[in-house]
Design a protein around this motif. Sequence first.
Motif, PDB file in Angstrom:
ATOM      1  N   GLN A  14      -9.504   6.189  -4.630  1.00 22.76           N
ATOM      2  CA  GLN A  14      -8.302   6.946  -4.295  1.00 22.76           C
ATOM      3  C   GLN A  14      -7.229   5.957  -3.909  1.00 22.76           C
ATOM      4  N   SER A  15      -5.973   6.432  -3.818  1.00 22.06           N
ATOM      5  CA  SER A  15      -4.904   5.483  -3.473  1.00 22.06           C
ATOM      6  C   SER A  15      -5.110   5.009  -2.057  1.00 22.06           C
ATOM      7  N   GLY A  16      -4.926   3.726  -1.908  1.00 24.71           N
ATOM      8  CA  GLY A  16      -4.960   3.117  -0.580  1.00 24.71           C
ATOM      9  C   GLY A  16      -3.525   2.875  -0.166  1.00 24.71           C
ATOM     10  N   VAL A  17      -3.321   1.985   0.784  1.00 27.54           N
ATOM     11  CA  VAL A  17      -1.949   1.740   1.251  1.00 27.54           C
ATOM     12  C   VAL A  17      -1.196   0.830   0.289  1.00 27.54           C
ATOM     13  N   GLU A  18       0.108   1.035   0.242  1.00 29.31           N
ATOM     14  CA  GLU A  18       1.022   0.164  -0.516  1.00 29.31           C
ATOM     15  C   GLU A  18       0.560  -0.090  -1.942  1.00 29.31           C
ATOM     16  N   GLY A  19       0.037   0.935  -2.594  1.00 24.37           N
ATOM     17  CA  GLY A  19      -0.291   0.800  -4.006  1.00 24.37           C
ATOM     18  C   GLY A  19      -1.684   0.264  -4.313  1.00 24.37           C
ATOM     19  N   SER A  20      -2.459  -0.082  -3.294  1.00 20.57           N
ATOM     20  CA  SER A  20      -3.816  -0.562  -3.570  1.00 20.57           C
ATOM     21  C   SER A  20      -4.718   0.614  -3.916  1.00 20.57           C
ATOM     22  N   THR A  21      -5.858   0.315  -4.480  1.00 22.94           N
ATOM     23  CA  THR A  21      -6.853   1.350  -4.783  1.00 22.94           C
ATOM     24  C   THR A  21      -8.057   1.120  -3.894  1.00 22.94           C
ATOM     25  N   TRP A  22      -8.493   2.183  -3.234  1.00 17.82           N
ATOM     26  CA  TRP A  22      -9.655   2.116  -2.350  1.00 17.82           C
ATOM     27  C   TRP A  22     -10.840   2.690  -3.104  1.00 17.82           C
ATOM     28  N   ASN A  37     -16.849  -1.337   1.252  1.00 15.81           N
ATOM     29  CA  ASN A  37     -15.865  -0.740   0.360  1.00 15.81           C
ATOM     30  C   ASN A  37     -15.337  -1.833  -0.552  1.00 15.81           C
ATOM     31  N   ALA A  38     -14.597  -1.419  -1.575  1.00 16.72           N
ATOM     32  CA  ALA A  38     -13.944  -2.391  -2.435  1.00 16.72           C
ATOM     33  C   ALA A  38     -12.493  -1.954  -2.598  1.00 16.72           C
ATOM     34  N   TYR A  39     -11.621  -2.900  -2.817  1.00 19.39           N
ATOM     35  CA  TYR A  39     -10.198  -2.625  -2.944  1.00 19.39           C
ATOM     36  C   TYR A  39      -9.669  -3.386  -4.142  1.00 19.39           C
ATOM     37  N   ARG A  40      -8.746  -2.719  -4.861  1.00 19.31           N
ATOM     38  CA  ARG A  40      -8.217  -3.350  -6.069  1.00 19.31           C
ATOM     39  C   ARG A  40      -6.699  -3.256  -6.071  1.00 19.31           C
ATOM     40  N   ALA A  41      -6.062  -4.347  -6.488  1.00 24.23           N
ATOM     41  CA  ALA A  41      -4.622  -4.325  -6.743  1.00 24.23           C
ATOM     42  C   ALA A  41      -4.452  -4.559  -8.233  1.00 24.23           C
ATOM     43  N   GLU A  42      -3.680  -3.716  -8.890  1.00 28.67           N
ATOM     44  CA  GLU A  42      -3.504  -3.846 -10.342  1.00 28.67           C
ATOM     45  C   GLU A  42      -2.594  -5.012 -10.700  1.00 28.67           C
ATOM     46  N   GLU A  43      -1.550  -5.219  -9.874  1.00 30.40           N
ATOM     47  CA  GLU A  43      -0.526  -6.219 -10.216  1.00 30.40           C
ATOM     48  C   GLU A  43      -0.571  -7.404  -9.270  1.00 30.40           C
ATOM     49  N   ALA A  44      -0.168  -8.554  -9.776  1.00 22.60           N
ATOM     50  CA  ALA A  44       0.060  -9.701  -8.898  1.00 22.60           C
ATOM     51  C   ALA A  44       1.176  -9.319  -7.937  1.00 22.60           C
ATOM     52  N   GLY A  45       1.034  -9.684  -6.689  1.00 23.17           N
ATOM     53  CA  GLY A  45       2.025  -9.317  -5.676  1.00 23.17           C
ATOM     54  C   GLY A  45       1.713  -7.999  -4.990  1.00 23.17           C
ATOM     55  N   GLY A  46       0.753  -7.249  -5.527  1.00 24.38           N
ATOM     56  CA  GLY A  46       0.379  -5.961  -4.936  1.00 24.38           C
ATOM     57  C   GLY A  46      -0.553  -6.158  -3.743  1.00 24.38           C
ATOM     58  N   ASP A 131     -11.176  10.986   3.474  1.00 25.39           N
ATOM     59  CA  ASP A 131     -11.621  11.979   2.482  1.00 25.39           C
ATOM     60  C   ASP A 131     -10.546  13.000   2.160  1.00 25.39           C
ATOM     61  N   ALA A 132      -9.679  13.288   3.135  1.00 23.44           N
ATOM     62  CA  ALA A 132      -8.710  14.379   2.966  1.00 23.44           C
ATOM     63  C   ALA A 132      -7.464  13.957   2.193  1.00 23.44           C
ATOM     64  N   PHE A 133      -7.202  12.645   2.107  1.00 22.49           N
ATOM     65  CA  PHE A 133      -5.924  12.207   1.536  1.00 22.49           C
ATOM     66  C   PHE A 133      -5.700  12.563   0.067  1.00 22.49           C
ATOM     67  N   PRO A 134      -6.696  12.450  -0.794  1.00 18.27           N
ATOM     68  CA  PRO A 134      -6.441  12.835  -2.189  1.00 18.27           C
ATOM     69  C   PRO A 134      -5.995  14.292  -2.317  1.00 18.27           C
ATOM     70  N   ALA A 135      -6.592  15.182  -1.526  1.00 17.96           N
ATOM     71  CA  ALA A 135      -6.210  16.600  -1.595  1.00 17.96           C
ATOM     72  C   ALA A 135      -4.768  16.766  -1.125  1.00 17.96           C
ATOM     73  N   TYR A 136      -4.425  16.078  -0.040  1.00 24.40           N
ATOM     74  CA  TYR A 136      -3.045  16.135   0.486  1.00 24.40           C
ATOM     75  C   TYR A 136      -2.057  15.652  -0.570  1.00 24.40           C
ATOM     76  N   GLN A 137      -2.390  14.529  -1.219  1.00 22.64           N
ATOM     77  CA  GLN A 137      -1.484  13.969  -2.238  1.00 22.64           C
ATOM     78  C   GLN A 137      -1.364  14.878  -3.448  1.00 22.64           C
ATOM     79  N   ALA A 138      -2.424  15.622  -3.736  1.00 23.87           N
ATOM     80  CA  ALA A 138      -2.404  16.558  -4.859  1.00 23.87           C
ATOM     81  C   ALA A 138      -1.807  17.904  -4.459  1.00 23.87           C
TER      82      ALA A 138
END
Lengths: 213, 221
Positions: A14-22, A37-46, A131-138
């Motif tokens: 799900q989306s993490g903070v500042e564009g990261s993926t949790w 947990n694992a975290y991913r940034a798609e772009e350099a600088g992210g 757990d609740a954030f994806p529902a809130y964002q949707a």
Amino acid sequence: MGFRVAHLSELASQSGVEGSTWIRVRKHFDIGAFGVNAYRAEEAGGRVIEEHTETGRSAGRHQELYFVAEGRARFSLGEDEVVAPAGTFVFVRDPETRRGAIAEEPRTVVLALGGRPGTPYSVSPWEEFGDAFPAYQAKDYAKAIELFRAALEKFPDSASGLYNLACCESLAGDRESALQHLSRAIELDDQFRQYAQSDDDFDSIRADSRFPA
Amino acid sequence: MSEKSYETAHVDELEALPVDDEGLVWRPVRRHFGIEAFGVNAYTATSAGDRVVEEHTEAQNEHEELYFVARGRARFTLDEETVDAPAGTFVFVAPETKRGAVAEEAGTLILGMGGKRGEAFAVSGWETSFAAYGYHRKGETERGVQLLREAVEREPGSWQGHYHLACLSALAGHREDALEHLASAVELDGEASRWASDDDDFAAVREEPRFRELVREPAAP
């Protein structure tokens, strides 16, 4: 359960903070002995790892071990900065040290392990509330309310949990519950009074005379 | 003395300790950083076909374990099943399940993370003996002996501590020390006697009368 296998790319995220993926590793496998947990940034600088200490109200005073699985990350650790290519371990022993990481390459992935010495592991509030954030964002506020309430059963005095619940209730049109939970959040932590002033989520109840000024 | 608030290390810089005769190389991550909240280790394989996770269960200390294939590719065996695990694969294993893995590519790197659900983490005793034997396999036997001596000083009531020190002392050619520590082990727990009776590490002292006495079966009542 003898064993379970899953590839990183198959795990729910799900989306993490500042564009990261949790990436919800611990939750996927229902691991109970440590946090992972694992975290991913798609772009350099992210952003890849949120800036935080382990002493916040939602945190667990954990020791944390980060492992750069892919790409390259620039960690900030207190006043210092360390560039960490894939294969680097970063161990943060002190819960008070502020830590975070920015990706220096696209698709940077960092694993994070956490736990508290001398204490059996238990899931931290931020993870339960997460757990609740994806529902809130949707904008599925009914679902978000259900999930925030479930997390509040475990952490009834979480001011941020109560605040976020109030936001969802306001957006769902449940004025009474929203006002009640917002008051309680502010009672527990006065900084939420300030946040509420400029939070769009409360637009529908702001005019109520009971809305905290 | 103040401990540093953070430390970093690249996996390739960590000490490489040979654990067995199938090419298994252990990188002692937890040990390196002194982590006290959970267990974590890394294993690297130089060549395809090298063992990368030793065959074992975690039934004794009831640890849940999560493996992560960080580089390369591994073939896991989990009880009777085989699982192909390319880089990025997680394998979560229950304590009583037998697990092992072999590298399918050179340079395979696996992380292993573990702990016991519901209990505070405690460092496993095996770490010290694995490290000591690792030094021995690298040709640094005395260093291993020293490590085990320190462990026995810390925990003089642990029969396994005395036993491992006895083994490595025998391998190092310290025959008197070997017999003395084996005697201590046997005195603490008769299991030591059974272990020693077919442990090749004691080759140097097997003919000694004192050794024979220590592994002798107790007389039938």
